[in-house]
Every structure is written in structure tokens, then in C-alpha cells.
Write a protein that holds these residues in place. Structure first.
Motif, PDB file in Angstrom:
ATOM      1  N   LEU A  11     -21.135  50.182 -48.577  1.00 23.64           N
ATOM      2  CA  LEU A  11     -20.682  51.010 -47.462  1.00 23.64           C
ATOM      3  C   LEU A  11     -21.899  51.518 -46.701  1.00 23.64           C
ATOM      4  O   LEU A  11     -22.840  52.054 -47.313  1.00 23.64           O
ATOM      5  N   ARG A  38     -18.143  35.102 -43.194  1.00 27.86           N
ATOM      6  CA  ARG A  38     -17.450  36.365 -43.425  1.00 27.86           C
ATOM      7  C   ARG A  38     -15.971  36.215 -43.054  1.00 27.86           C
ATOM      8  O   ARG A  38     -15.616  35.402 -42.201  1.00 27.86           O
ATOM      9  N   THR A  40     -12.247  38.677 -42.671  1.00 23.11           N
ATOM     10  CA  THR A  40     -11.442  39.885 -42.759  1.00 23.11           C
ATOM     11  C   THR A  40      -9.983  39.457 -42.902  1.00 23.11           C
ATOM     12  O   THR A  40      -9.607  38.357 -42.484  1.00 23.11           O
ATOM     13  N   PRO A  87     -18.846  48.598 -36.866  1.00 24.18           N
ATOM     14  CA  PRO A  87     -17.593  48.558 -37.639  1.00 24.18           C
ATOM     15  C   PRO A  87     -16.959  47.171 -37.670  1.00 24.18           C
ATOM     16  O   PRO A  87     -16.367  46.786 -38.688  1.00 24.18           O
ATOM     17  N   GLU A  88     -17.124  46.414 -36.600  1.00 21.13           N
ATOM     18  CA  GLU A  88     -16.531  45.069 -36.565  1.00 21.13           C
ATOM     19  C   GLU A  88     -17.252  44.074 -37.466  1.00 21.13           C
ATOM     20  O   GLU A  88     -16.794  42.946 -37.630  1.00 21.13           O
ATOM     21  N   ASP A  89     -18.376  44.481 -38.065  1.00 18.53           N
ATOM     22  CA  ASP A  89     -19.044  43.639 -39.054  1.00 18.53           C
ATOM     23  C   ASP A  89     -18.410  43.777 -40.436  1.00 18.53           C
ATOM     24  O   ASP A  89     -18.784  43.043 -41.367  1.00 18.53           O
ATOM     25  N   THR A  90     -17.488  44.705 -40.578  1.00 19.39           N
ATOM     26  CA  THR A  90     -16.811  44.900 -41.851  1.00 19.39           C
ATOM     27  C   THR A  90     -16.062  43.635 -42.251  1.00 19.39           C
ATOM     28  O   THR A  90     -15.265  43.101 -41.478  1.00 19.39           O
ATOM     29  N   GLN A 107     -18.365  42.672 -50.495  1.00 17.02           N
ATOM     30  CA  GLN A 107     -17.737  43.461 -49.434  1.00 17.02           C
ATOM     31  C   GLN A 107     -18.788  44.259 -48.672  1.00 17.02           C
ATOM     32  O   GLN A 107     -19.616  44.945 -49.288  1.00 17.02           O
ATOM     33  N   VAL A 108     -18.716  44.190 -47.358  1.00 18.45           N
ATOM     34  CA  VAL A 108     -19.533  45.018 -46.484  1.00 18.45           C
ATOM     35  C   VAL A 108     -18.574  45.866 -45.649  1.00 18.45           C
ATOM     36  O   VAL A 108     -17.694  45.331 -44.966  1.00 18.45           O
ATOM     37  N   THR A 109     -18.742  47.171 -45.726  1.00 18.30           N
ATOM     38  CA  THR A 109     -17.908  48.094 -44.960  1.00 18.30           C
ATOM     39  C   THR A 109     -18.799  48.969 -44.099  1.00 18.30           C
ATOM     40  O   THR A 109     -19.707  49.625 -44.620  1.00 18.30           O
ATOM     41  N   VAL A 110     -18.539  48.934 -42.798  1.00 20.13           N
ATOM     42  CA  VAL A 110     -19.316  49.738 -41.859  1.00 20.13           C
ATOM     43  C   VAL A 110     -18.390  50.816 -41.302  1.00 20.13           C
ATOM     44  O   VAL A 110     -17.451  50.521 -40.559  1.00 20.13           O
ATOM     45  N   SER A 111     -18.660  52.033 -41.700  1.00 23.11           N
ATOM     46  CA  SER A 111     -17.764  53.123 -41.315  1.00 23.11           C
ATOM     47  C   SER A 111     -18.495  54.441 -41.412  1.00 23.11           C
ATOM     48  O   SER A 111     -19.359  54.634 -42.272  1.00 23.11           O
TER      49      SER A 111
END
Length: 112
Positions: A11, A38, A40, A87-90, A107-111
Motif C-alpha cells: 500500500l 497488471r 484489475t 490510484p489507477e496503478d492499483t 498486489q499494489v494498492t495506491v490510496s
């Protein structure tokens, strides 16, 4: 039998950085074109970056200038340095060797 193991996801806040790593086992690593992909939920899997066996690289338009793919043939490793994350890289990020082997994903979460 080839195997790829990814690590480094997590994260991160928007604008932050992460480096993904992928270690290859049981294959002649230096002969393979290596990719980071990647995915989603509900969307197709995209190739984010490629590093060819001769060292040339290519990138998805959306990540150009922010992501850098590299490889260390001596260590059977490929990396993805990700800067200025959005965020769109999540997504779940997968390492892929040629068209044959891929890892379990990280998992990569950008938030915020």
C-alpha cells in the motif's frame, strides 16, 4: 520447470514509489524477454513494461516516464521501479518470462 516469484507490492500513497522484484528459478533467464503485467478485476491484463533479452525496453503509454524496468542476469532478477504512483496503478502485478512462465502476482494498492 521454471518458476517466478514476485515481491515488493503493498500500500502506498499517491505520488509514492514502490519497487517490485521478480526472481526466476529453473530457466535460462538471460534468454527470456521479461514482462511485468497488471490486472484489475473486470479488466483485461495489460503489459506494463517489457525488457527484452538484449536489454531493450518498452512501456505502456500510461506509465512512460514513471516506471522503469531493469534486469540482473547474474541474479536471475527483474525489477519494476514505480514512481509517482497514481490510484489507477492499483492492480495485481505479474512477472512473466516469454510466453511460458508467470508468477503468482503481487498486489499494489495506491490510496490515501
Amino acid at each position: 520447470q521454471g518458476q517466478l516469484v514476485e515481491s515488493g507490492g503493498g500500500l502506498v500513497q499517491p505520488g509514492g514509489s514502490l519497487t517490485l522484484s521478480c526472481e526466476a528459478f529453473g530457466l535460462q533467464f538471460n534468454l527470456y524477454d521479461m514482462r511485468w503485467e497488471r490486472q484489475t478485476p473486470g479488466k483485461q491484463r495489460d503489459t506494463v513494461a517489457t525488457i527484452f533479452h538484449d536489454g531493450r525496453t518498452s512501456y505502456l503509454y500510461d506509465v512512460k516516464g514513471r516506471f522503469t524496468i531493469s534486469r540482473d542476469n547474474a541474479k536471475n532478477m527483474v525489477y519494476l521501479q514505480m514512481n509517482n504512483l497514481k490510484p489507477e496503478d492499483t492492480a495485481v502485478y505479474y512477472c512473466k518470462a516469454g510466453a511460458t512462465f508467470w508468477g503468482q502476482g503481487t498486489q499494489v494498492t495506491v490510496s490515501s
